[in-house]
Structure formats: structure tokens, C-alpha cells
Design an enzyme around this catalytic site. Sequence first.
Site, PDB file in Angstrom:
ATOM      1  N   LYS A  29       0.847  -1.199   0.000  1.00 48.87           N
ATOM      2  CA  LYS A  29       0.000   0.000   0.000  1.00 48.87           C
ATOM      3  C   LYS A  29       0.882   1.248   0.000  1.00 48.87           C
ATOM      4  O   LYS A  29       1.938   1.273   0.659  1.00 48.87           O
ATOM      5  CB  LYS A  29      -0.909  -0.025   1.230  1.00 48.87           C
ATOM      6  N   SER A  57      -9.906  -0.855   6.779  1.00 47.42           N
ATOM      7  CA  SER A  57      -9.368  -0.685   5.428  1.00 47.42           C
ATOM      8  C   SER A  57      -8.654  -1.887   4.838  1.00 47.42           C
ATOM      9  O   SER A  57      -8.292  -1.852   3.667  1.00 47.42           O
ATOM     10  CB  SER A  57      -8.415   0.504   5.398  1.00 47.42           C
ATOM     11  N   SER A  60      -9.761   1.599   2.630  1.00 42.10           N
ATOM     12  CA  SER A  60      -8.923   2.406   1.777  1.00 42.10           C
ATOM     13  C   SER A  60      -7.844   1.618   1.036  1.00 42.10           C
ATOM     14  O   SER A  60      -7.262   2.131   0.087  1.00 42.10           O
ATOM     15  CB  SER A  60      -8.252   3.504   2.606  1.00 42.10           C
TER      16      SER A  60
HETATM   17  N1  GLN Z   1     -13.054   3.753   5.994  1.00 39.67           N
HETATM   18  C1  GLN Z   1     -12.536   4.194   7.257  1.00 39.67           C
HETATM   19  C2  GLN Z   1     -12.190   5.658   7.160  1.00 39.67           C
HETATM   20  O1  GLN Z   1     -12.481   6.237   6.188  1.00 39.67           O
HETATM   21  C3  GLN Z   1     -11.380   3.360   7.656  1.00 39.67           C
HETATM   22  C4  GLN Z   1     -10.154   3.717   6.936  1.00 39.67           C
HETATM   23  C5  GLN Z   1      -8.983   2.886   7.306  1.00 39.67           C
HETATM   24  O2  GLN Z   1      -9.101   1.834   7.938  1.00 39.67           O
HETATM   25  N2  GLN Z   1      -7.815   3.399   6.947  1.00 39.67           N
HETATM   26  O3  GLN Z   1     -11.652   6.229   8.051  1.00 39.67           O
END
Ligand code: GLN
Length: 473
Positions: A66, A165, A141
Site C-alpha cells: 500500500k 481498510s 482504503s
Molecule cells: N473507511 C474508514 C475511514 O475512512 C477506515 C479507513 C482505514 O481503515 N484506513 O476512516
Amino acid sequence: MEDPGGGPGNEQTNGGGSGLSRALARARAVDEGPEGLNCFLSLSQALDPGGEEGGGPLAGVPVAVKDNICTLELPTTCGSRFLEGYESPFQATVVRKVREAGGFVVGKTNMDEFGMGSSTENSAYGPTRNPRDPSRVPGGSSGGSAAAVAAGVVPCALGSDTGGSVRQPAAFCGVVGVKPTYGRVSRYGLVAFASSLDQIGTFGATVEDAARLLEVAAGHDPRDATSARRSVPSFVDALDDGVKGKVIGIPREYLTEALDPGVATSFAQARERLREAGAILRDVSLPHTRYAVPTYYILAPAEASSNLARFDGIRYGVRALGSGSTREVYEASRSQGFGAEVVRRIILGTFALSAGYHDEYYERAQKVRSLICRDFRRIWAEGVDLLFTPTSPTPAFPLGERVRDPLAMYLSDIFTVTANLAGIPAVSVPIDPVQGLPCGGQFLAPPWEETRMLAGAAALERSYASDGGLSHG
Ligand code: GLN
């Protein structure tokens, strides 16, 4: 498995380099053109195998990383314009470990800017498409990493999980995603989003692939003060342990009206498979679950607003040209560099931490976080070995559907944020598809019980495999 496209002309002969060149060819093929998946933001140029010669648990294995995990050879952009072309002067501990174990970094994967989002549509470099249905999002994400595994570019990948994410995109793409216990994997070199919630996690085409990468990534690191001094058991060896005699709690708060009926059916079938595999199912209650999303969306933006202060166009990031005073440089750089969701989180977080509202929002959210932790501790103390829930209330949604509705987007995390708030490990594993779209079931375990959790995930995976596998479902 189709040929990944590494014809004889593409083969390299330098040691394990052929695995890398095949993965690179496959990555280019799936990402190509306007309808491409857009999994990768940068691809490794070097055909140098990178890893140590000889064995190692990841010998010859291509791994996708990532783009918020720092690498020396490739830029680290966090999916943001602000860090376009940024080259880190150091590499993350997890990347060093992957290489020492014989693995290769194939490339850096697309993501929602700074990890903020649930669909990878908040990337400044365009969204990633879901390999199982390119009109839909891959989740987020870490959508690029999940899609790279689902598209057969790599067997495993690294992501980060602050509120889901890794697990939610794993569910949307039909792969396995693990968020370990907070402190299990070093965060050194992971660009911070919300430091008390962030954990690096792993994706795999199978539970074993994800477990093997986790085993390499885990362990104490003196460079991360929150990394735990705990020995790392063999996660792979534990996969045969099964669920016979294990008490698996089904928290009723996760079976709400918000749950898509198809997901509910698929989940109910998965539950029966666990019972057939010898698990003892128990209906349990985690009463503070309903406060998890609002708690998360106070705490995560509060921490983010502080962590993102370093991106000012001077210390880090692209500097806005033509601005005057230092303050004007900050303002212009931040306005140009950050996307809408990041700006929204900074404003939310700054507000929650501001003098007049600190007690009402930030402190109260911290108290609720303690209650959520207490719910889990009580369940474990009552003899529950694992919890089992759906990973996300719906399968992958169409691209564009939730971009203008941040609340709908935030609700895709309703089942995943609790594990981050409590610091416990969780894994998403594919269950029966819903109208042809992948779907995930989530196991949650007490802190440091990844072995038990992965054994549960493997037992479920084997149950589907013994019926011919999920793709025929
Ligand atoms: N979707 C969640 C957010 O927008 C989690 C994101 C993540 O785990 N980095 O914060």
C-alpha cells in the site's frame, strides 16, 4: 488460473526474478487503459530480486505494498497530490522484513488519500475498479492491494487498517484480509492516519497466504514504541487447528436492519458451516456496538488532524508556488494538496479537539471507546473463543454511488471499526457470494489470539473448498 502474461520474452533469469517479472507483466496488463483496474500507483523497475538469496518463507514471492508504507525504491504518495513523487529516505520495517524473507515488492498500490475512505475513490490518482465487477468499487482504503490480489497479480499484499481498510476491501474483492492485534506489527514507516487505531495488515488469496505474510511482518521493533514485546507464534502452523469445541459468539448487534438480505443469508449459511465443523455457536450481545461509528468518526479525525499538521508544503509535501508569507505558503499548499475528504476530516478533528468542545466530543468519545473495549473483555471472560460477524453490511457498491454521501460511506465500516477501537485482531474471509458479488465473514479474537482466529478462518475456507469452492457458489 490463467497465464499471467509473462511470455518467454518477459522472463528474467536472475534467480527468483521471474516471479517478479511475471507479476509486473500481469500488473501492467490489468491496469492498462482507461477501463483498467488502476491497482498500482508505481511499479518496481528493478529486476533485482531484492530479497535475500536462497530460502526464506517468502522466497520468490511478489508482494504488493500500500502506498502509505515507506519504500526506498518507489515513491510513497499516500494517494495524495500533496506527496506526488515523494521519495522516503527510509523504508518501513515491514518492507525490510518482506525483503529479508525473500519477497519482492512489485509496486505500490492505490488507496484513498491518507487512508480516508471506504472505496478508493478518494485517491488523487483515480479510483481502483473491483476485479470481480469493474463497474463497482474494490472497497477501501486499501482497495489497490485487495484488487491486486483478487486480479491474480500477487498472492499477498500489505495494507493498513485504521477502521476496516484491510477487511472491508478484502470482503468486496473476495480475498482474505487480516488486521492483527494493535502492536503486533511495527508501524515504523507507515504514514500515520490515526495512531491509536492504525495497524498494518495483510491480504492473501487464501488464509494461508495472508497468514504467511503476517508471520513475516509481525514482531517487536525498537523503532516503534507501540510495538509489543511478544514472541510471534507460527500462524501458518496453527491453520490446521480447526474450530472443534470452540465457542463462537454471534453478536446480535451486528445483525441489524442495515444488513443487506443477501449478505444475511450468506452469513447464516457460513454460521451453519462453522457448526458443522464442530464449533459451539452462542448468541451474544455487545451493547455499545451502536456507538462505534460515531466514536470512530470523532477519534480518527482528531488524531488525523494532528498527524497531518506536518504536511505544510515546507517540511513535507508539494509547495504552492507564488505564495508570500510562511502562513500563506501553508494555507495555499494545504488547500491545493489535500482532497475534499481529508479537508473534511481535518475540520472535524480540529473542531472535536478545540477548547470549547474537547470535553463534549473527544473526551466523551474516549469514554465510549472504553465501554466498547469492556464489552469485548466481558465476552472473552464468559468463555467465548471467537466472534463471527459479517464484514460489511453490503457487497461492493457501484463506483460513484456514495461519493457525495459521506455518511453512507462511513456506514460501510459499521462492522469493522470496533476491532480497531478495542485493539483486537480480526480477519475477513470470503463466504458465499451475493448475486455474483464477493461477500466476507469476519472473525474477531481476543488480543494476541491470531492463531485461534486464523484457524477459524481456515476451517471456514476449507468447508467451502470441500464443496467445490466459492467461485462455483
Ligand atoms: N473507511 C474508514 C475511514 O475512512 C477506515 C479507513 C482505514 O481503515 N484506513 O476512516
